[in-house]
Design an enzyme around this catalytic site. Structure first.
Site, PDB file in Angstrom:
ATOM      1  N   HIS A 161       0.812  -1.225   0.000  1.00 15.59           N
ATOM      2  CA  HIS A 161       0.000   0.000   0.000  1.00 15.59           C
ATOM      3  C   HIS A 161       0.837   1.263   0.000  1.00 15.59           C
ATOM      4  O   HIS A 161       0.330   2.337   0.300  1.00 15.59           O
ATOM      5  CB  HIS A 161      -0.954  -0.005   1.195  1.00 15.59           C
ATOM      6  CG  HIS A 161      -1.937  -1.140   1.142  1.00 15.59           C
ATOM      7  ND1 HIS A 161      -2.651  -1.570   2.230  1.00 15.59           N
ATOM      8  CD2 HIS A 161      -2.303  -1.962   0.133  1.00 15.59           C
ATOM      9  CE1 HIS A 161      -3.428  -2.583   1.891  1.00 15.59           C
ATOM     10  NE2 HIS A 161      -3.219  -2.847   0.619  1.00 15.59           N
ATOM     11  N   CYS A 196       6.523  19.488  -6.853  1.00 19.41           N
ATOM     12  CA  CYS A 196       7.705  18.839  -7.438  1.00 19.41           C
ATOM     13  C   CYS A 196       8.795  19.879  -7.678  1.00 19.41           C
ATOM     14  O   CYS A 196       8.521  20.926  -8.297  1.00 19.41           O
ATOM     15  CB  CYS A 196       7.296  18.161  -8.765  1.00 19.41           C
ATOM     16  SG  CYS A 196       8.680  17.429  -9.643  1.00 19.41           S
ATOM     17  N   CYS A 220       9.270  19.902 -11.806  1.00 17.89           N
ATOM     18  CA  CYS A 220       8.288  20.456 -12.761  1.00 17.89           C
ATOM     19  C   CYS A 220       7.263  21.358 -12.088  1.00 17.89           C
ATOM     20  O   CYS A 220       6.412  21.956 -12.756  1.00 17.89           O
ATOM     21  CB  CYS A 220       7.573  19.307 -13.499  1.00 17.89           C
ATOM     22  SG  CYS A 220       6.391  18.432 -12.462  1.00 17.89           S
TER      23      CYS A 220
HETATM   24  N1  APR Z   1      -0.591  -7.613  17.655  1.00 22.77           N
HETATM   25  C1  APR Z   1      -1.158  -8.286  16.622  1.00 22.77           C
HETATM   26  N2  APR Z   1      -2.338  -7.934  16.057  1.00 22.77           N
HETATM   27  C2  APR Z   1      -2.968  -6.864  16.572  1.00 22.77           C
HETATM   28  C3  APR Z   1      -2.454  -6.108  17.659  1.00 22.77           C
HETATM   29  C4  APR Z   1      -1.219  -6.534  18.198  1.00 22.77           C
HETATM   30  N3  APR Z   1      -0.639  -5.881  19.233  1.00 22.77           N
HETATM   31  N4  APR Z   1      -3.333  -5.102  17.934  1.00 22.77           N
HETATM   32  C5  APR Z   1      -4.361  -5.223  17.047  1.00 22.77           C
HETATM   33  N5  APR Z   1      -4.141  -6.276  16.248  1.00 22.77           N
HETATM   34  C6  APR Z   1      -4.972  -6.758  15.135  1.00 22.77           C
HETATM   35  C7  APR Z   1      -6.452  -6.474  15.250  1.00 22.77           C
HETATM   36  O1  APR Z   1      -7.104  -7.519  15.945  1.00 22.77           O
HETATM   37  C8  APR Z   1      -6.853  -6.451  13.765  1.00 22.77           C
HETATM   38  O2  APR Z   1      -7.187  -7.756  13.323  1.00 22.77           O
HETATM   39  O3  APR Z   1      -4.531  -6.050  13.987  1.00 22.77           O
HETATM   40  C9  APR Z   1      -5.586  -5.998  13.047  1.00 22.77           C
HETATM   41  C10 APR Z   1      -5.675  -4.578  12.505  1.00 22.77           C
HETATM   42  O4  APR Z   1      -6.673  -4.578  11.516  1.00 22.77           O
HETATM   43  P1  APR Z   1      -6.929  -3.229  10.660  1.00 22.77           P
HETATM   44  O5  APR Z   1      -7.025  -2.075  11.585  1.00 22.77           O
HETATM   45  O6  APR Z   1      -8.066  -3.547   9.737  1.00 22.77           O
HETATM   46  O7  APR Z   1      -5.574  -3.045   9.821  1.00 22.77           O
HETATM   47  P2  APR Z   1      -5.132  -3.816   8.521  1.00 22.77           P
HETATM   48  O8  APR Z   1      -5.613  -5.235   8.536  1.00 22.77           O
HETATM   49  O9  APR Z   1      -3.682  -3.588   8.361  1.00 22.77           O
HETATM   50  O10 APR Z   1      -5.910  -3.006   7.358  1.00 22.77           O
HETATM   51  C11 APR Z   1      -5.595  -3.364   6.029  1.00 22.77           C
HETATM   52  O11 APR Z   1      -6.898  -1.515   5.247  1.00 22.77           O
HETATM   53  O12 APR Z   1      -7.583   0.678   5.424  1.00 22.77           O
HETATM   54  C12 APR Z   1      -6.731  -0.171   4.755  1.00 22.77           C
HETATM   55  O13 APR Z   1      -4.740   0.494   3.739  1.00 22.77           O
HETATM   56  C13 APR Z   1      -5.290   0.216   4.984  1.00 22.77           C
HETATM   57  O14 APR Z   1      -3.367  -1.254   5.014  1.00 22.77           O
HETATM   58  C14 APR Z   1      -4.662  -1.033   5.576  1.00 22.77           C
HETATM   59  C15 APR Z   1      -5.633  -2.135   5.180  1.00 22.77           C
END
Ligand code: APR
Length: 254
Positions: free
Chosen positions: A121, A150, A153
């Site tokens: 991403h 930029c 440009c």
């Molecule tokens: N260790 C491991 N997992 C954790 C911890 C921790 N300390 N704290 C929270 N989590 C878990 C949560 O339970 C959840 O499942 O991390 C996950 C975070 O989920 P999201 O907030 O949805 O993040 P992510 O899965 O990275 O989102 C994917 O969505 O909005 C887009 O581009 C954005 O890259 C992002 C993508």
């Protein structure tokens, strides 16, 4: 499928493993103090993603979008990597073929010393010219000029991140699927596994008979496909696995 939660059988597998891939999400940076997106105090709870993390929002008001990213850069810039990132950086030296595929844009894997990284991403520290598509790295917090232009440009620069509705870099995505379908073990750490195409990578690993290991305090749509599922924080569980591994050399060399 019976999901294993004890360490010993995983350590036995890792002892014979050469090709490891780790898919990470915002959860691995949570213990560094960076908010996740969908948790209780998640970023998307506070800001409606479609109002800020989209190309149309940027075109409509580049200053507002850059003020938001400048604020996020300020938060992220003040945080450091945590033991979870550190273990993955160490494993790059421990396993003969080790790659991190991250959904995160915070750059903490690089800060911890990982090199083999695919950023699905993008990266909040990179800016892309909206005319020339050139990419520059800029770690200034706050940014000198908002919105930035930029130097070559004069066109607007945008964050080099993938916004909602945008497609991922096809070559990065192709590499991510190639690594996922050829690894022996895939760790899935700190992702809610609800955003595509990243969420399909662990399925590609499972379809290729890789051992899938999930590390997350909560269950996710990947849990039913995981051979191992550890309910807990990345910063606790990865060092525990690393501690057991350091007693043996996983590449099998004596
Ligand atoms: N260790 C491991 N997992 C954790 C911890 C921790 N300390 N704290 C929270 N989590 C878990 C949560 O339970 C959840 O499942 O991390 C996950 C975070 O989920 P999201 O907030 O949805 O993040 P992510 O899965 O990275 O989102 C994917 O969505 O909005 C887009 O581009 C954005 O890259 C992002 C993508």
């Amino acid at each position: 499928m019976e999901i294993k939660t004890e360490l010993a059988p995983l350590i036995d597998i890792l002892h014979k493993t050469k090709r490891v891939v780790v898919l990470t999400g915002a959860g691995i940076s949570a213990e560094s103090g960076i908010p996740t997106f969908r948790g209780e105090e998640g970023l998307w709870k506070t800001y409606r993603a479609e109002e800020l993390a989209t190309l149309s929002a940027f075109i409509k008001d580049p200053r507002l979008i850059w003020e938001w990213y400048d604020w996020r850069r300020g938060i992220i810039g003040s945080k450091d990597f945590n033991p979870g990132h550190q273990v993955l950086a160490n494993w790059e030296k421990l396993f003969p073929a080790f790659h991190v595929i991250t959904q995160n844009i915070d750059g903490l894997h690089q800060k911890a010393g990982s090199y083999n990284i695919l950023e699905l991403h993008g990266n909040i520290w990179k800016l892309r010219c909206t005319e020339e598509e050139t990419i520059t790295e800029n770690h200034s917090t706050p940014l000198g000029e908002i919105p930035p232009h930029c130097s070559n440009c004069g066109a607007l620069l945008r964050p080099h991140v993938v916004w909602f509705g945008e497609s991922l870099d096809p070559s990065i995505l192709q590499s991510a699927f190639a690594l996922s379908s050829s690894c022996e073990v895939m760790f899935v750490v700190g992702t809610s596994a609800v955003v595509q195409p990243a969420a399909s990578l662990p399925l590609s690993a499972a379809d290729s008979d890789a051992t899938v290991v999930e590390i997350n305090p909560d269950p996710t749509p990947i849990t039913p496909y995981a051979d191992f599922s550890f309910r807990g924080k990345a910063g606790d569980i990865l060092p525990r696995i690393d501690g057991e591994l350091s007693l043996i050399n996983p590449s099998g060399e004596e």
